[in-house]
Design a protein around this motif. Sequence first.
Motif, short mmCIF file in Angstrom:
data_model
loop_
_atom_site.label_atom_id
_atom_site.label_comp_id
_atom_site.label_asym_id
_atom_site.label_seq_id
_atom_site.Cartn_x
_atom_site.Cartn_y
_atom_site.Cartn_z
N UNK A 109 0.67 -1.25 -0.02
CA UNK A 109 -0.21 -0.34 -0.21
C UNK A 109 1.00 1.32 -0.01
N UNK A 110 0.54 2.20 -0.72
CA UNK A 110 1.76 3.56 -1.09
C UNK A 110 1.28 4.27 0.96
N UNK A 111 -0.04 4.13 1.37
CA UNK A 111 -0.48 4.47 2.06
C UNK A 111 1.02 4.32 3.60
N UNK A 112 1.24 2.86 3.69
CA UNK A 112 2.29 2.84 4.39
C UNK A 112 2.89 2.84 4.18
N UNK A 113 4.36 3.35 4.95
CA UNK A 113 5.36 3.66 4.77
C UNK A 113 6.48 3.19 6.07
N UNK A 148 -7.99 -15.77 6.45
CA UNK A 148 -7.04 -15.18 6.00
C UNK A 148 -7.05 -13.91 6.52
N UNK A 149 -5.56 -13.88 6.27
CA UNK A 149 -4.93 -12.51 7.63
C UNK A 149 -4.44 -11.99 6.06
N UNK A 150 -4.22 -10.35 6.28
CA UNK A 150 -3.64 -9.79 5.13
C UNK A 150 -2.67 -8.66 5.90
N UNK A 151 -1.19 -9.27 5.28
CA UNK A 151 0.01 -7.84 5.80
C UNK A 151 0.25 -6.66 4.76
N UNK A 152 -0.30 -5.95 5.13
CA UNK A 152 0.42 -4.86 4.04
C UNK A 152 1.58 -4.03 4.72
N UNK A 153 2.67 -3.98 3.64
CA UNK A 153 3.81 -3.58 3.68
C UNK A 153 4.37 -2.37 2.44
N UNK A 154 5.14 -1.85 2.75
CA UNK A 154 5.11 -0.31 1.92
C UNK A 154 5.86 -1.10 0.29
N UNK A 155 5.88 -0.74 -0.36
CA UNK A 155 6.94 -1.04 -1.38
C UNK A 155 8.21 -0.99 -1.50
N UNK A 156 8.51 -0.78 -1.72
CA UNK A 156 10.58 -1.65 -1.00
C UNK A 156 10.84 -2.42 -0.45
N UNK A 157 10.18 -3.62 0.16
CA UNK A 157 10.02 -4.40 1.22
C UNK A 157 10.60 -5.50 0.97
N UNK A 207 11.59 -15.98 -1.94
CA UNK A 207 12.12 -14.44 -1.71
C UNK A 207 11.44 -13.88 -2.48
N UNK A 208 11.73 -12.68 -1.91
CA UNK A 208 10.59 -11.96 -2.88
C UNK A 208 11.19 -10.38 -2.09
N UNK A 209 11.72 -9.72 -3.49
CA UNK A 209 11.60 -8.04 -3.65
C UNK A 209 11.01 -7.07 -4.34
N UNK A 210 9.90 -6.28 -3.16
CA UNK A 210 9.16 -5.68 -3.40
C UNK A 210 9.33 -4.12 -4.58
N UNK A 211 10.11 -4.52 -5.71
CA UNK A 211 10.00 -2.84 -5.62
C UNK A 211 8.73 -2.49 -6.71
N UNK A 212 7.90 -2.40 -7.30
CA UNK A 212 6.25 -2.44 -7.46
C UNK A 212 5.30 -2.56 -6.56
N UNK A 213 4.46 -2.17 -7.09
CA UNK A 213 2.84 -2.34 -5.94
C UNK A 213 3.00 -3.51 -6.71
N UNK A 214 2.60 -4.53 -6.19
CA UNK A 214 2.06 -6.13 -6.40
C UNK A 214 0.09 -5.70 -6.52
N UNK A 215 -0.12 -6.94 -7.70
CA UNK A 215 -1.33 -6.17 -8.84
C UNK A 215 -2.31 -7.04 -7.88
N UNK A 216 -1.98 -8.43 -7.10
CA UNK A 216 -2.83 -9.43 -6.26
C UNK A 216 -2.34 -9.48 -5.33
#
Length: 540
Positions: free
Chosen positions: A121-125, A154-163, A240-249
Motif C-alpha cells: 500500500x502506498x499509505x504504509x511507509x 484469512x490474514x492480510x499483511x500490508x507492507x510498503x513498496x521496497x520491502x 524470496x521476494x523483492x517488492x520494488x513495484x506495487x503488487x497487483x494481487x
Amino acid sequence: MASALRRCTACLHPYRPVTLRCSGRAASSSSKSKREEPEPRHIDEDIDEFDDVLGELHRRRKKMDAKRNRTGGDFVDFLRVTVRGGKGGAGTAAFLPTKRGLGPPSGGNGGPGGSVYLETSPLVTSLTSVSNRLIGGQGGHGAGNLRHGRRGDDITVVVPVGTVIREIGREGEAEKTGRENDDLGLSREERHKRTQERWFVQHPTLQPNEREMAEAEGTCRRAGRWSRPTPSFEQEPALEMDISAPLTAPVLLARGGAGGLGNPHFVSGHNRHPRLASRGVLPPTRTFEFELKLLADVGLVGLPNAGKSTLLRALTGRRAEVANYAFTTLHPQIGVVRVLEDGSWAAEQQGPVEETEQEREFDALAREVGEYVPLGRASRDRKRTERTRFSVSDNPGLLARASENYGLGHSFLRSIERSLALAYVMDGRRPDPAADMRVLRAELEAYKAGLAGRARVIALNKTDELPEDEIESKVAALRATVEEFGDNAEVLVISAKFGTGVDRVVHLLADAVDAARPKPTVKEEKPEEIVEKAEVEELF
Ligand SMILES: Nc1nc2c(ncn2[C@@H]2O[C@H](COP(=O)(O)OP(=O)(O)OP(=O)(O)O)[C@@H](O)[C@H]2O)c(=O)[nH]1
Ligand SMILES: [Mg+2]
C-alpha cells in the motif's frame, strides 16, 4: 488559590503547589546543576572511539524504543516474522438417530484454516504495523447432521513498496513431534499410537477398534491428511521476494491447513458405522525476514554530525531533526526536491508551487506504477511549474565498521542500497575530510561492491566557518581522492546551514537521477485498438 502556587519553601520550586508533597530537600547547588540540561556529547575528536560512541547510541536507542512503546510506533525497517496458516478444524464422528439404533454416519468435515496474504500500500511507509506473528484463523470444527466447520479467517499483511522478504526457516508438526518422541525415548509402536491419537477424533461414547483405526489411517494417508515431513529448502526453494513495484494481487505467504474429515468418509465395505473422524492439518511454521529498503532517488551519506539533516532541510524544506551531537538521526527520512522550470527548486519558493488536481492524480498513479514522468504543466506561469523531482533520504551517521553492523550499521546501509545517486556530506571542520571520505567509501564498498561509486556529489559542508585557504586545501585533497578512485563525482563547497552552494548540489543530483532513472515505457495505443477494446467492452 494564589497561595496554592507559592514558591515551595523546602526546595524553592517556583510553581510547586504547597499542597503537593515535597521531598523537603533544600535546593542546593548540586541539585540545581542536576536539573540543568546535560552538555551535548561531541565525538569529533576520534570517530573510532567505539565504546564512547556506542554507549551514546545505546542510550538514544533506548530512549527511542521507550517512546515507540508509548506512542505505538515509529519507524521499523527490519523484522523477523513467524508466519503460519491457520489449523484446519476437526471432523466429527456422529450418527443420525433412528428408531432402530445407530443411523448412518453424519459427522461434518472441519473447515480449512485461514491463509496469510501479503499486499502493498502506498499509505504504509514503515514495517511498524507488521506484527511479528502472523497466524491465519483456525477452521471451525464439523458438527453432527453433516454440518461442516466454517473457514478460518484469512490474514492480510500490508507492507510498503521496497520491502524485501526472505524465508529463513520452516518447521512442521512432524518435525516437532519427532523431536519430542526422541526426547521421550518412545518405541516404534508407541510413536505410532501417539500419531494415531493426534490424527483421530473418536466418537464420544463408542470406541473404535484397531482395524477401524488402520483402515481410517489408510484413507487419511491417501487424502494427504496424515503426518508428513515438511519439505526442506532443497525440495521446495525458500520464498524470496523483492517488492520494488506495487503488487497487483495479494501474494500467498502461507496456506491454511486442510480441515479434518467427518466419519462418513471412513465408511467401508465391512464398516458401515465408523466411530472416528480425522483432525485438521496444522501447517508448518515459516520464519521470514522482512527488510525495508527505502526507494529514495538520492541518499545522503556522511559521518555523524556532518550536516546531512541540515542539507535535507535546505533541499526539501522538510523538518528533519537537527542537533549538535552525533546520531541525531536514528531512522532514514525522505524528502522530495522539486526542481522548477526556471531552475529554482521548491524549498526556495515563498509561495506554493502550482500543481493542478489532474497533475496530482497523474503523479500519484505514476509513482504507484513506478513510471513517473513530469508532465508539461498546465500553468501559465512557466517559472512556477515543475520540471523534475527526486526524493532524497537523510540517513543516520555512518561509522567506520558500519558494514560489520557497528553503530546503526546495516539499518543505515540497506536504506541507501537502492538509491540511484549518492551525495557524501563531509564535515569541513574535521581535520581531514579526505580521510573521512575514504572511511565512507570503504564502508560502502564493504557492504556492497560498486555502491561507493554511485556518489555524484562530494559536498564539503560547514565552510562558512572555515578560512579560504583551508577550504582550498581540503577541496584539493578531496578532488585528489575522487580521482584516485576514478569516481564520477564533483566536489562542491557548501554551507547547508546558510544555503550557499546548495543550488549546484540540486542540479547535479537532478541530472544524475534523470540519467540513471529507467526510461518509462509508456505504450501508445493505436486508435483501431481502442475501438476494438470499446467493442469488446460493450459485448460484456
Ligand atoms: N556552521 C555550520 N553548521 C552547520 C552546517 N550544517 C550543519 N551544521 C550544524 O552541525 C550540527 C549537526 O547537523 P545535523 O544536520 O544534525 O548533522 P547530521 O549529519 O544529520 O548528524 P546525525 O544525524 O547525528 O548523523 C548542527 O548543529 C547544525 O546546525 C553548516 O553549513 N554550517
Ligand atoms: Mg541527522
